[in-house]
Design a protein around this motif. Structure first.
Motif, short mmCIF file in Angstrom:
data_model
loop_
_atom_site.label_atom_id
_atom_site.label_comp_id
_atom_site.label_asym_id
_atom_site.label_seq_id
_atom_site.Cartn_x
_atom_site.Cartn_y
_atom_site.Cartn_z
N SER A 37 0.86 -1.36 -0.10
CA SER A 37 0.07 -0.28 -0.32
C SER A 37 0.73 1.21 -0.22
CB SER A 37 -0.83 0.04 1.44
OG SER A 37 -1.60 1.19 1.80
N THR A 210 -7.29 -2.46 -3.98
CA THR A 210 -8.04 -2.56 -5.49
C THR A 210 -7.10 -3.11 -5.87
OG1 THR A 210 -8.01 -0.35 -6.75
CG2 THR A 210 -9.20 -0.31 -4.33
N GLU A 211 -8.07 -3.75 -6.57
CA GLU A 211 -7.67 -4.38 -7.87
C GLU A 211 -6.72 -3.19 -9.09
OE1 GLU A 211 -10.40 -6.14 -10.27
OE2 GLU A 211 -10.73 -8.24 -9.08
N ARG A 212 -6.88 -2.37 -9.27
CA ARG A 212 -6.11 -0.59 -9.14
C ARG A 212 -4.74 -0.65 -8.50
NH1 ARG A 212 -9.63 3.49 -10.71
NH2 ARG A 212 -7.81 4.36 -11.64
N PRO A 213 -3.78 -0.72 -9.45
CA PRO A 213 -2.12 -0.21 -8.71
C PRO A 213 -2.91 1.31 -8.38
CG PRO A 213 -1.83 -1.33 -10.58
CD PRO A 213 -3.28 -1.46 -10.25
N VAL A 215 -4.37 2.87 -5.99
CA VAL A 215 -6.08 3.37 -5.84
C VAL A 215 -6.43 2.58 -4.66
CG1 VAL A 215 -9.14 3.28 -6.77
CG2 VAL A 215 -6.25 4.44 -8.41
N GLU A 216 -6.64 3.24 -3.83
CA GLU A 216 -7.23 1.99 -2.76
C GLU A 216 -8.79 3.10 -1.45
OE1 GLU A 216 -4.05 1.67 0.32
OE2 GLU A 216 -2.37 1.91 -1.26
N ASN A 217 -9.23 1.24 -1.76
CA ASN A 217 -10.47 2.65 -0.67
C ASN A 217 -10.25 2.88 0.48
OD1 ASN A 217 -12.37 1.31 -2.51
ND2 ASN A 217 -12.78 -0.54 -1.18
N ILE A 234 -12.06 6.95 -1.80
CA ILE A 234 -10.52 6.86 -2.48
C ILE A 234 -9.43 7.59 -2.44
CG2 ILE A 234 -10.51 6.44 -5.36
CD1 ILE A 234 -12.58 4.46 -4.04
N ARG A 236 -5.83 8.01 -3.62
CA ARG A 236 -5.13 8.00 -5.06
C ARG A 236 -3.67 8.65 -5.13
NH1 ARG A 236 -9.10 9.41 -9.92
NH2 ARG A 236 -10.81 7.92 -10.36
N LYS A 238 -0.19 9.15 -7.00
CA LYS A 238 0.39 9.01 -8.47
C LYS A 238 1.41 10.28 -8.65
CE LYS A 238 -0.94 9.76 -13.29
NZ LYS A 238 -1.67 10.00 -14.09
#
Length: 250
Positions: A37, A210-213, A215-217, A234, A236, A238
């Motif tokens: 994470s 989440t399934e998206r690198p 991006v986390e709940n 959400i 993020r 980046k």
């Protein structure tokens, strides 16, 4: 001021609203995340925000050699070394202390040989030296799972309880403004320790993958401010920056 307590806004996106206004004085913001994470970056972002407003920072490093700590700081656009050399922050290198590493920077402090019985008096002596004349300060614990790795869970809990008892016995001077950010990887501690630590944190933010690198709940599950409502969002990460997008109240 809320119910007799000062509340400090972080200025980090929607976090203040989700916390019910900010971080309560002398409070702990506990950021909980999983392996892989970037949730730890949220805690660093809060720390950075207060330093940008003139607060003094103390990083207590339980987990990493200083050279790797610098690389993590670089990943989130945090000028750790520059701020240290400008006397705007200090690093207390517990990892280096227990592994016999000598500091190479004047703002990095070690404790010498420590164990469960000597750690608290030694680190409190260093803190006392560092905070003299600095009434506005914020601490960043990197990380509480590293703390457990050094001392073990039972000894760690005894150390933390003793520290809390000392704080109650010797209240802060009027005019002091103090906050703390604790980072913890839930995969590296037991549910028992995480539950124990959580009861003493005034604010808790949990990040889950989440399934998206990148991006986390994000779940803001606790805040001791009266306007707080548990909420989700959400998170993020980046290019060294974080973004928070609120989604709902739980």
């Amino acid at each position: 001021m809320v119910m007799g307590y000062k509340v400090f806004r972080t200025g980090v996106g929607a976090l203040d609203e989700m916390l019910g206004g900010g971080i309560i004085e002398d409070g702990i913001l506990l950021v909980v995340y999983n392996t892989g994470s970037y949730g730890w970056a949220l805690g660093v972002e809060v720390f950075k925000a207060f330093l940008s407003r003139g607060w003094y920072g103390v990083v207590t490093d339980y987990s990493l050699p200083y050279s790797i700590l610098r690389k993590y700081a670089t990943a989130v656009r945090f000028a750790l070394q520059t701020l240290g050399r400008e006397d705007r922050l200090a690093v207390v290198d517990v990892f280096g202390s227990v592994n016999g590493i000598q500091p190479r920077e004047p703002f990095v402090y070690t404790l010498g040989r420590v164990d469960g019985s000597t750690f608290l008096p030694k680190i409190l002596a260093i803190y006392k030296k560092l905070i003299e004349g600095r009434p506005r300060r914020i601490g960043l614990a990197v990380t509480m799972d590293g703390f457990v790795e050094v001392f073990g869970e039972d000894t760690g809990m005894r150390i933390l309880k003793k520290n809390m008892a000392l704080k109650e016995s010797y209240p802060r001077s009027e005019g002091e403004e103090v906050l703390n950010v604790f980072l913890i990887n839930r995969d590296r501690v037991s549910p028992r320790f995480l539950s124990w630590l959580s009861q003493y944190a005034e604010h808790i933010v949990e990040l889950r993958p989440t399934e998206r690198p990148g991006v986390e709940n994000m779940h803001v599950v606790k805040s001791l401010l009266p306007d707080f409502e548990p909420s989700t969002g959400i998170f993020r990460f980046k290019k060294g920056r974080v973004e928070i997008l609120p989604t709902s109240r739980d």
